[in-house]
Design a protein around this motif. Structure first.
Motif, PDB file in Angstrom:
ATOM      1  N   SER A 104      67.298 -19.201 -77.678  1.00 49.12           N
ATOM      2  CA  SER A 104      67.362 -18.804 -76.739  1.00 49.12           C
ATOM      3  C   SER A 104      68.739 -17.995 -76.168  1.00 49.12           C
ATOM      4  O   SER A 104      69.812 -18.533 -76.269  1.00 49.12           O
ATOM      5  N   ALA A 105      68.446 -16.772 -75.978  1.00 56.82           N
ATOM      6  CA  ALA A 105      69.895 -15.907 -75.551  1.00 56.82           C
ATOM      7  C   ALA A 105      70.554 -16.192 -74.551  1.00 56.82           C
ATOM      8  O   ALA A 105      69.951 -16.427 -73.401  1.00 56.82           O
ATOM      9  N   VAL A 106      71.612 -16.607 -74.399  1.00 57.05           N
ATOM     10  CA  VAL A 106      72.618 -16.972 -73.144  1.00 57.05           C
ATOM     11  C   VAL A 106      73.797 -15.976 -72.850  1.00 57.05           C
ATOM     12  O   VAL A 106      74.140 -16.046 -71.850  1.00 57.05           O
ATOM     13  N   LYS A 107      74.267 -15.239 -73.583  1.00 55.63           N
ATOM     14  CA  LYS A 107      75.318 -14.381 -73.559  1.00 55.63           C
ATOM     15  C   LYS A 107      75.062 -12.963 -74.681  1.00 55.63           C
ATOM     16  O   LYS A 107      74.823 -13.280 -75.840  1.00 55.63           O
ATOM     17  N   PHE A 108      75.381 -11.901 -73.922  1.00 50.72           N
ATOM     18  CA  PHE A 108      75.108 -10.603 -74.635  1.00 50.72           C
ATOM     19  C   PHE A 108      76.454  -9.825 -74.819  1.00 50.72           C
ATOM     20  O   PHE A 108      77.159  -9.714 -73.622  1.00 50.72           O
ATOM     21  N   GLU A 109      77.032  -9.145 -75.981  1.00 54.03           N
ATOM     22  CA  GLU A 109      78.131  -8.529 -76.195  1.00 54.03           C
ATOM     23  C   GLU A 109      77.849  -7.545 -77.274  1.00 54.03           C
ATOM     24  O   GLU A 109      77.001  -7.212 -77.565  1.00 54.03           O
ATOM     25  N   TYR A 110      79.002  -6.326 -76.984  1.00 55.81           N
ATOM     26  CA  TYR A 110      78.990  -5.329 -78.044  1.00 55.81           C
ATOM     27  C   TYR A 110      77.520  -4.582 -77.967  1.00 55.81           C
ATOM     28  O   TYR A 110      76.708  -4.536 -78.695  1.00 55.81           O
ATOM     29  N   PHE A 111      77.234  -4.126 -76.622  1.00 59.13           N
ATOM     30  CA  PHE A 111      75.950  -3.391 -76.647  1.00 59.13           C
ATOM     31  C   PHE A 111      74.704  -4.169 -76.676  1.00 59.13           C
ATOM     32  O   PHE A 111      73.789  -3.764 -77.232  1.00 59.13           O
ATOM     33  N   ASN A 112      74.782  -5.514 -76.549  1.00 55.61           N
ATOM     34  CA  ASN A 112      73.707  -6.300 -76.567  1.00 55.61           C
ATOM     35  C   ASN A 112      73.139  -6.294 -78.192  1.00 55.61           C
ATOM     36  O   ASN A 112      72.088  -6.746 -78.414  1.00 55.61           O
ATOM     37  N   LYS A 113      74.232  -6.216 -79.081  1.00 54.20           N
ATOM     38  CA  LYS A 113      73.990  -6.318 -80.369  1.00 54.20           C
ATOM     39  C   LYS A 113      74.693  -7.659 -81.133  1.00 54.20           C
ATOM     40  O   LYS A 113      74.484  -7.938 -82.180  1.00 54.20           O
ATOM     41  N   VAL A 114      75.636  -8.216 -80.288  1.00 54.43           N
ATOM     42  CA  VAL A 114      75.922  -9.621 -80.835  1.00 54.43           C
ATOM     43  C   VAL A 114      75.589 -10.468 -79.562  1.00 54.43           C
ATOM     44  O   VAL A 114      76.032 -10.442 -78.315  1.00 54.43           O
ATOM     45  N   LEU A 116      74.978 -14.500 -78.334  1.00 48.60           N
ATOM     46  CA  LEU A 116      75.114 -16.138 -78.358  1.00 48.60           C
ATOM     47  C   LEU A 116      73.780 -16.570 -78.065  1.00 48.60           C
ATOM     48  O   LEU A 116      73.183 -16.412 -76.722  1.00 48.60           O
ATOM     49  N   CYS A 117      73.101 -17.577 -78.727  1.00 47.47           N
ATOM     50  CA  CYS A 117      71.660 -18.287 -78.609  1.00 47.47           C
ATOM     51  C   CYS A 117      72.157 -19.674 -78.338  1.00 47.47           C
ATOM     52  O   CYS A 117      72.748 -20.392 -79.422  1.00 47.47           O
ATOM     53  N   ALA A 118      71.227 -20.288 -77.737  1.00 47.83           N
ATOM     54  CA  ALA A 118      71.538 -21.928 -77.754  1.00 47.83           C
ATOM     55  C   ALA A 118      70.357 -22.368 -78.389  1.00 47.83           C
ATOM     56  O   ALA A 118      69.214 -21.737 -78.370  1.00 47.83           O
ATOM     57  N   ILE A 119      70.562 -23.177 -79.230  1.00 42.77           N
ATOM     58  CA  ILE A 119      69.568 -23.758 -79.913  1.00 42.77           C
ATOM     59  C   ILE A 119      68.637 -24.720 -79.172  1.00 42.77           C
ATOM     60  O   ILE A 119      69.139 -25.990 -78.699  1.00 42.77           O
ATOM     61  N   VAL A 120      67.511 -24.544 -78.563  1.00 42.88           N
ATOM     62  CA  VAL A 120      66.603 -25.187 -77.819  1.00 42.88           C
ATOM     63  C   VAL A 120      65.419 -25.809 -78.203  1.00 42.88           C
ATOM     64  O   VAL A 120      64.849 -26.667 -77.606  1.00 42.88           O
ATOM     65  N   ASP A 121      65.241 -25.679 -79.552  1.00 41.29           N
ATOM     66  CA  ASP A 121      64.117 -26.034 -80.401  1.00 41.29           C
ATOM     67  C   ASP A 121      64.703 -26.399 -81.732  1.00 41.29           C
ATOM     68  O   ASP A 121      64.370 -25.910 -82.719  1.00 41.29           O
ATOM     69  N   GLU A 122      64.929 -27.801 -82.032  1.00 37.97           N
ATOM     70  CA  GLU A 122      65.554 -28.022 -83.225  1.00 37.97           C
ATOM     71  C   GLU A 122      64.509 -27.876 -84.572  1.00 37.97           C
ATOM     72  O   GLU A 122      64.918 -27.261 -85.590  1.00 37.97           O
ATOM     73  N   ASP A 123      63.315 -28.163 -84.283  1.00 43.25           N
ATOM     74  CA  ASP A 123      62.516 -28.052 -85.334  1.00 43.25           C
ATOM     75  C   ASP A 123      62.327 -26.672 -85.591  1.00 43.25           C
ATOM     76  O   ASP A 123      62.143 -26.338 -86.911  1.00 43.25           O
ATOM     77  N   ALA A 124      62.233 -25.668 -84.463  1.00 43.88           N
ATOM     78  CA  ALA A 124      62.000 -24.508 -84.797  1.00 43.88           C
ATOM     79  C   ALA A 124      62.919 -23.514 -85.403  1.00 43.88           C
ATOM     80  O   ALA A 124      63.058 -22.854 -86.389  1.00 43.88           O
ATOM     81  N   PHE A 125      64.230 -24.166 -85.153  1.00 44.70           N
ATOM     82  CA  PHE A 125      65.448 -23.691 -85.768  1.00 44.70           C
ATOM     83  C   PHE A 125      65.613 -24.283 -87.292  1.00 44.70           C
ATOM     84  O   PHE A 125      65.948 -23.442 -88.117  1.00 44.70           O
ATOM     85  N   GLU A 126      64.958 -25.167 -87.814  1.00 44.60           N
ATOM     86  CA  GLU A 126      64.946 -25.719 -88.999  1.00 44.60           C
ATOM     87  C   GLU A 126      63.982 -24.419 -89.759  1.00 44.60           C
ATOM     88  O   GLU A 126      64.427 -24.159 -91.053  1.00 44.60           O
ATOM     89  N   ILE A 127      63.125 -24.081 -89.120  1.00 46.55           N
ATOM     90  CA  ILE A 127      62.202 -22.588 -89.811  1.00 46.55           C
ATOM     91  C   ILE A 127      63.234 -21.631 -90.028  1.00 46.55           C
ATOM     92  O   ILE A 127      63.000 -20.896 -90.965  1.00 46.55           O
ATOM     93  N   PHE A 128      64.080 -21.176 -89.159  1.00 43.51           N
ATOM     94  CA  PHE A 128      64.955 -20.175 -89.458  1.00 43.51           C
ATOM     95  C   PHE A 128      65.581 -20.412 -90.677  1.00 43.51           C
ATOM     96  O   PHE A 128      65.856 -19.548 -91.358  1.00 43.51           O
ATOM     97  N   LYS A 129      66.351 -21.616 -90.888  1.00 43.63           N
ATOM     98  CA  LYS A 129      66.988 -21.919 -91.928  1.00 43.63           C
ATOM     99  C   LYS A 129      66.210 -21.945 -93.108  1.00 43.63           C
ATOM    100  O   LYS A 129      66.577 -21.369 -94.270  1.00 43.63           O
ATOM    101  N   GLU A 130      65.041 -22.241 -93.112  1.00 48.27           N
ATOM    102  CA  GLU A 130      63.852 -22.230 -94.118  1.00 48.27           C
ATOM    103  C   GLU A 130      63.511 -20.802 -94.568  1.00 48.27           C
ATOM    104  O   GLU A 130      63.471 -20.405 -95.836  1.00 48.27           O
ATOM    105  N   HIS A 131      63.576 -19.903 -93.453  1.00 48.79           N
ATOM    106  CA  HIS A 131      63.257 -18.723 -93.884  1.00 48.79           C
ATOM    107  C   HIS A 131      64.240 -17.955 -94.563  1.00 48.79           C
ATOM    108  O   HIS A 131      64.014 -16.914 -95.283  1.00 48.79           O
TER     109      HIS A 131
END
Length: 875
Positions: A104-114, A116-131
């Protein structure tokens, strides 16, 4: 006051409002260009695989370390991931990343191309690493766009927000922490914040010298008399901190001894003086300024024993004289001056450099505002210049908040190249060190210099206030030194820090992000030249036995503008701060163009062609030439150095028989249009028999303040207000605004009469051609909005005949939609004040002026003299 000097006027003609704003309005849709498409799909993928593989290894190692370093029992924890994306992290991509990967995005920098996201769903984030593992194991040249992990195409790299990333340079005296706002996990965030508050309270009980203050509305935590161990303990355990750092602030460069020009002089206040806050090192009481100092004990350095009237450094005293007298000191050989200004010293530094608390700073500004100070001079900047494309600083954010909430105006110096750097470049010949090459040369650097060093210093990037750069003019008979001529930007002066020639996450910025109105400084003023002492500018000294000394710097330029701003407020005390800003910018101009940059731009374009296209510039095709022109712009660099130019004190303060300045102070709601008809005197049409003869010029400046959104680069200013000039339709204000406000195609299809009416207006060219809105708001998601806009338009007799001497002035307002719903609702509910300054000038015909414009305008429009202070005592 000279007979020809007349007061400015409030424009009170009938105003019509239409609360309608179709998605596109009157703006023609743009096709996506090649660069925007390139942001979506990056090929080849082999280098990306290598990067993501390394990122994943680092992430796994750092998150294990972070969890092991937690030493305090906290009721909740949140981990954060920083994503570096090729394109803007728009709402569509946000939704997909949130749903698929639990980020979940919480802060936007450098023209909103950088992001910061909070990990709000640990199971879904494991899918990110798996992908990522799936992706990096694919065979060469495999296209992932049709796979489950296609979203990785948008990501250049990622990393954990680790303690090392959070904890930047800090000193034990004070550290400033930025607090993360997390609307998706409010319970967790609240619990962590409460635990942090209790931890700090206990620390204060244990160590009496320690102090702290949390301001959640500003996302700030200030730690005073802290330790490195305590800072690290907070960062390791409390997952609501984004960045911890210390700031050093500095005054201008060295000052040189100087034989005083005149005997000791006195300055006396006139009646109805305007209070001006001098935020600096204090103002020396035993100086010619003594009669106009109003001491309110504002000193955030010596809290127990405030001494703002003692200036051991001398910088504040020199700045104060320039703010009090402006250029009058250099123009009049007298021993007695009368100033419409009283100086309120606000001491924030003891010496030429040091640190101060932003929260203490905020308190003292609020106290100064409460006693009537509305204009502040800030010739102190952060010691470090801004990096290219860096987001708005906490200091600038604070100034923007205060300006918006209190209706005040800060005049801010942009900062200077250090004397050591300048001396090195002077003594070590290199074409890169030559004026003006040193300002911008992104493909070259020397041992001592790269062009990022000429970027402005915080907080001069502030939107709601005025940033001032310097020209080399020293207001004496001595010549400039390193700068070609006195009227040019001084060698040491600073430029705006946005750089479209620099890739962000491997991709150039798309044209949709660029905004021609978005630049700093806003104005320039004389500051003297570097580095020969004789090229400096004379200022008041606090050295024993010495009345004045020579110096150079944007520190000198800012108070000259402050003096004019204070004079405007002194003459028109009821005007809003943004009207003062608009009057200053409206009056400004330059006597030269950008030609001094010609050779530099040619060389940069040649470097770019070799670097980006591997070609000589003459070998580029049309597409490559267009891209080159978009990214490297002489006019943009010129604006980044000179802003709107030098303010003209007479134009800012007065109208005259041949030039009338009209002020509109109004407000407008989001998704609406507001307009009026200005009648233009018909005698202008008869000044010449030549229909194409230009007989008048209109210069209009729009300024408005806003409540900034700190965690969103592109939506920092969430409100768009712009203006345009049109020909009234059938001499009917209501019909004109109604048509300009626009209708959707569905509305026109449902109402044939409406469709015919719109088509008839367009067919008959009822709207004046060749004139556009002062700013485009589209595409609304990625466009940065500027709250300062200026247009200047000449009028020929032919133009006046076509519009029948009636000009429709229209203002429109919309806002960012992809922001926090609570903020969006507040923006939509409340009207947004703006100031529009319109200067109408008669142009000479046969080398003469008629002397009729001011009273003829008054006779045919509803105008009111702006309420003036009683200035009978002025001399």
């Amino acid at each position: 006051m000279a007979d020809n000097n007349k007061p400015h006027l409030l424009l009170k003609n009938q105003i019509r409002t239409i609360e309608r704003f179709p998605k596109r309005g009157m703006v023609v849709s743009k096709k996506k260009n090649d660069e925007e498409e390139e942001e979506i799909e990056i090929k080849p993928y082999e280098s990306k695989k290598k990067t993501l593989r390394n990122n994943l290894r680092s992430f796994n190692r750092h998150i294990l370390e972070r969890h092991q370093n937690r030493t305090i029992d906290i009721p909740a924890h949140i981990d954060y991931v920083k994503l570096y994306t090729h394109g803007v992290f728009n709402p569509n991509l946000q939704k997909k990343i949130r749903t698929t990967y639990g980020l979940s995005a919480v802060k936007f920098e450098y023209f909103n191309k950088v992001v910061l996201c909070a990990i709000v769903d640990e199971d879904a984030f494991e899918i990110f690493k798996e992908h990522i593992r799936f992706f990096i194991d694919t065979e060469a040249n495999f296209n992932p766009l049709q796979t489950d992990y296609y979203l990785l195409v948008h990501i250049d790299q990622f990393e954990l927000l680790s303690s090392d990333r959070i904890l930047e340079f800090t000193r034990n005296e004070e550290a400033v922490a930025e607090i993360i706002s997390n609307t998706e996990l409010p319970n967790k965030s609240d619990n962590i914040e409460k635990a942090l508050n209790e931890f700090l309270r206990q620390e204060k009980l244990l160590r009496i010298e320690f102090d702290y203050e949390i301001k959640l509305d500003y996302s700030l935590l200030v730690l005073k008399n802290t330790t490195e161990e305590l800072n690290k303990q907070i960062v390791d355990n409390f997952d609501v901190i984004y960045k911890v750092q210390s700031h050093t602030y500095k005054t201008g460069p060295n000052r040189y001894g100087w034989q005083k020009r005149r005997p000791d002089f006195e300055i006396f206040p006139i009646e109805n003086t305007t209070l001006v806050g001098i935020i600096d090192t204090g103002i020396h009481q035993n100086s010619p300024l003594r009669n106009i100092i109003e001491n309110h004990q504002f000193d955030i350095i010596n809290v127990g024993d405030p001494s703002p009237y003692i200036d051991t450094d001398g910088h504040g005293t020199g700045i104060a004289m320039l703010a009090a007298l402006g250029t009058e000191y250099y123009e009049n050989e007298t021993n007695n001056f009368h100033s419409p200004i009283k100086l309120v010293p606000i001491k924030v530094l003891e010496n030429s450099n040091g640190n101060y608390s932003l929260i203490d700073f905020e308190k003292v500004i609020r106290e100064a505002s409460a006693i009537g100070v509305r204009v502040f001079n800030l010739s102190i900047t952060d010691s470090n210049c801004k990096l290219y494309n860096e987001t708005v600083s906490k200091q600038a954010f604070l100034l923007d908040k205060l300006s918006f909430e209190l209706d005040i105006l800060f005049i801010i110096a942009t900062g200077n190249l250090s004397p050591d750097d300048i001396e090195y470049m002077r003594d070590n010949p290199n074409s890169l060190h030559d004026y003006p090459n040193h300002f911008f040369n992104p493909y070259k650097e020397s041992e001592q210099h790269c062009c990022v060093g000429t970027n402005i210093h915080s907080p001069s990037e502030s939107y709601n206030n005025i940033a001032v750069g310097a020209i080399a003019e020293n207001l004496n008979d001595n010549e400039s030194d390193l700068t070609y001529a006195k009227e040019l930007p001084a060698y040491y002066s600073k430029k705006f820090h946005l750089n479209f020639a620099e890739k962000v996450n491997s991709v150039f910025l798309s044209q949709s992000i660029m905004n021609k109105n978005f630049f700093k400084p806003d104005l320039v003023a004389p500051g003297g030249d570097a580095i020969a002492s004789s090229a400096g500018m004379e200022v008041l000294s606090t050295r024993a036995g010495q009345l004045t000394e020579l110096s150079h710097g944007t520190s000198n330029a800012a108070p000259l503008v402050t003096n004019i701003a204070a004079r405007i407020l002194n003459k028109y005390p009821e005007l809003k701060a943004q009207s003062i800003k608009a009057l200053l910018i409206n009056s400004a101009g330059l006597s030269y163009n950008s030609n001094f940059l010609d050779e530099l731009i040619i060389n940069i374009k040649d470097d770019f062609a070799r670097e980006e296209f591997k070609k000589l510039i003459e070998e580029l095709n049309n597409s490559e030439k267009n891209k080159l022109s978009r990214i490297i712009s002489k006019d943009r660099l010129f604006k980044y150095l000179t802003g709107n130019g030098l303010p003209d004190q007479t134009k800012a303060l007065y109208s005259n028989e041949n030039s009338a300045t009209l002020v509109v102070e109004e407000s407008i709601k989001v998704d609406s249009h507001k307009g009026l008809i200005l009648k233009i005197p018909k005698y202008l049409n008869k000044l010449s028999n030549q229909e194409k003869k230009s007989v008048a010029n209109i210069t209009a400046t729009l300024c408005y303040s806003f409540d900034p959104i700190f965690n969103n680069f592109l939506a920092y200013n969430p409100i768009h207000i712009s203006f345009a000039f049109f020909n009234p339709v059938d001499d009917d204000l209501s019909k004109s605004i109604d048509l300009i406000a626009g209708y959707t195609s569905q509305q026109k299809d449902r109402d044939p009469k409406l469709k015919n009416r719109v088509e008839e207006a367009d067919t008959n060219r009822k709207f004046k051609t060749g004139i556009t809105w002062s700013e485009d708001y589209s595409p609304i998601g990625s466009k940065m909005f500027s709250n300062t806009q200026k247009l200047s338009i000449p009028f020929r007799i032919k133009d006046l005949n076509e519009i029948k001497n009636e000009l429709n002035i229209v203002v429109r307002c919309t806002c960012k939609k992809d922001i926090d719903p609570e903020i969006l609702n507040r923006i939509k509910l409340n009207p947004h004040p703006f100031s529009l300054v319109i200067r109408i000038e008669e142009k000479k015909v046969n080398n003469t002026l008629s002397g009729q414009l001011y009273h003829k305008l008054d006779a045919i429009n509803t105008l009111e003299i702006i309420a003036e202070a009683d200035l009978e005592a002025e001399v």
